[in-house]
Write an enzyme that holds these catalytic residues in place. Structure first.
Site, PDB file in Angstrom:
ATOM      1  N   ASP A   1      44.804  59.712 105.242  1.00 19.18           N
ATOM      2  CA  ASP A   1      45.790  60.020 106.282  1.00 19.18           C
ATOM      3  C   ASP A   1      47.143  60.449 105.684  1.00 19.18           C
ATOM      4  O   ASP A   1      47.902  61.193 106.291  1.00 19.18           O
ATOM      5  CB  ASP A   1      46.051  58.806 107.185  1.00 19.18           C
ATOM      6  CG  ASP A   1      44.853  57.898 107.363  1.00 19.18           C
ATOM      7  OD1 ASP A   1      43.958  57.888 106.504  1.00 19.18           O
ATOM      8  OD2 ASP A   1      44.816  57.167 108.353  1.00 19.18           O
TER       9      ASP A   1
ATOM     10  N   ASP B   1      53.536  56.052 106.540  1.00 17.62           N
ATOM     11  CA  ASP B   1      53.475  56.527 107.922  1.00 17.62           C
ATOM     12  C   ASP B   1      54.787  57.117 108.430  1.00 17.62           C
ATOM     13  O   ASP B   1      54.830  57.642 109.551  1.00 17.62           O
ATOM     14  CB  ASP B   1      53.022  55.395 108.850  1.00 17.62           C
ATOM     15  CG  ASP B   1      51.535  55.115 108.702  1.00 17.62           C
ATOM     16  OD1 ASP B   1      50.783  56.081 108.474  1.00 17.62           O
ATOM     17  OD2 ASP B   1      51.128  53.940 108.808  1.00 17.62           O
TER      18      ASP B   1
END
Ligand code: GLY
Length: 388
Positions: A168, A107
């Site tokens: 993602d 992330d």
């Protein structure tokens, strides 16, 4: 902008007033500013039953902390007001401690490219550039050459039974492409391309629908399985996962100019568009959710897809597809900008009706900061494409 894009957008009648929607975002941001000022935390989400932001500390464990600074940069891009830049700088700087840490998970791209990436794009500040180059090298430490992808969740290797990669993660490749073009190693480009290629091979079903998570053997890299984490089931079409696929393969094509990525962006897009409810442009949280039409929607998936399709329509080499994606993107923006989806006087967020993590019961039918980020990004893209 491509020639096709110029031709198309030059004959489009603007179906909605993008300045009005950007002014609306600016107004909502002022309300958010009043609500959160002074505590150095980031707005994260507003439950459907609440009217105020749930805020979060800046910590490496939260994938969403870069979105609010990114929103502030897009707002500044629109207003060009020095005071808006000052607020964006302030909230971006709150992330500075994260820039010094080793890789916690994939992330880092969401956290630092949405914030510092936009900051550098709009200011050219060399400090931001150094931070981003360092972040790209840090992210690359998670790459496993045997598997051919970046590890998403180091903490969950045992839980998933190996090297796990989530869809993602594709979004974070943009920071690697950027770094390789801005003084970083060429290896970052190669890692990004390899990750995108491996993901095409293993992360998708025959019809172009993606798993949320793929698992590879961490020693020899062979593909083990595709499963879900935030979707309804391993074989269902989780709306935001598919939106990440649309957005990221469009971006990978932009960065590589390799047509196989354009063709793949079309494939994942056509599946998503084909499965939307008739004449509706905000999907249910999972296209296969069992309680449709009573399932919650996911406005974040629509915002991500709208932004992606504005870009895809510009990159297209096929006139019909370009027009189809442009029309779909505009329809999504019109629907998101309606009374049903905008928070307006009820809350300081831009949008309502996103679903974060349905299986864990978290952030369902809520305002969520990343929906707002991709919504304002799409508005800015629309404005720049149409010269509106
Ligand atoms: N990156 C996690 C999500 O899309 O919810």
């Amino acid at each position: 902008m491509t020639v096709i894009g110029l031709l198309l957008f030059s004959c489009v009648n603007t179906p909605f007033n993008v300045e009005k929607e950007l002014n609306y975002c600016n107004l909502q941001l002022k309300k958010t500013g009043v609500e959160i000022s002074g505590n150095n935390r980031m707005p994260r989400s507003i439950a459907d039953t609440a009217a105020r932001w749930k805020q979060e500390d800046v910590k490496i464990e939260s994938w969403t902390v870069g979105f609010f600074p990114g929103i502030l940069w897009y707002n500044y891009e629109y207003t060009n007001e020095p005071s808006d830049a000052e607020v964006a700088v302030y909230y971006t700087n709150l992330l500075y401690p994260l820039t010094k840490l080793p890789a916690y998970d994939h992330d880092l791209g969401f956290q630092l490219f949405c914030s510092y990436g936009n900051a550098y794009r709009l200011t050219g500040n060399e400090d931001y550039k150094r931070i981003l180059l360092n972040a790209a090298d840090t992210l690359a430490t998670l790459f496993n050459p045997k598997a051919g992808t970046i590890l998403s969740w180091p903490r969950d290797m045992n839980l998933y039974g190996g090297h796990n990669t989530i869809i993602d993660n594709m979004i974070n490749l943009e920071m690697l492409f950027w770094a390789s073009k801005n003084g970083g190693s060429k290896k970052l480009y190669d890692i990004a391309v390899k990750h995108a290629e491996t993901t095409i091979k293993y992360h998708f079903r025959e019809d172009g629908g993606c798993y949320h998570v793929t698992v590879y053997d961490s020693i020899d890299g062979h593909f083990i399985k595709g499963v879900t984490h935030q979707g309804y089931s391993d074989s269902s079409l989780w709306a935001r996962g598919q939106a990440w696929a649309i957005y990221s393969y469009t971006m990978v094509y932009r960065e590589t100019q390799d047509k196989k990525f354009l063709r793949f962006a079309e494939k994942v897009t056509d599946l998503y568009l084909g499965r939307l409810p008739k004449n509706e442009y905000v999907p249910y949280w999972d296209f296969d959710a069992p309680n449709i039409p009573n399932a919650p929607r996911d406005a974040s998936a629509a915002a991500i897809t709208a932004s992606a399709l504005l870009e895809l329509s510009q990159l297209e080499d096929n006139r019909e597809k370009s027009a189809k994606y442009q029309t779909a993107a505009i329809n999504m923006l019109v629907e998101l900008s309606s009374e049903k989806y905008q928070s307006r006087a009820s809350k300081p967020s831009f949008l309502l009706h996103s679903t974060g993590h349905y299986p864990s019961g978290s952030e369902i039918d809520a305002s969520i900061i990343y929906a707002d980020y991709y919504y304002i990004e799409a508005l800015i893209r629309y404005k720049s494409i149409t010269n509106n």
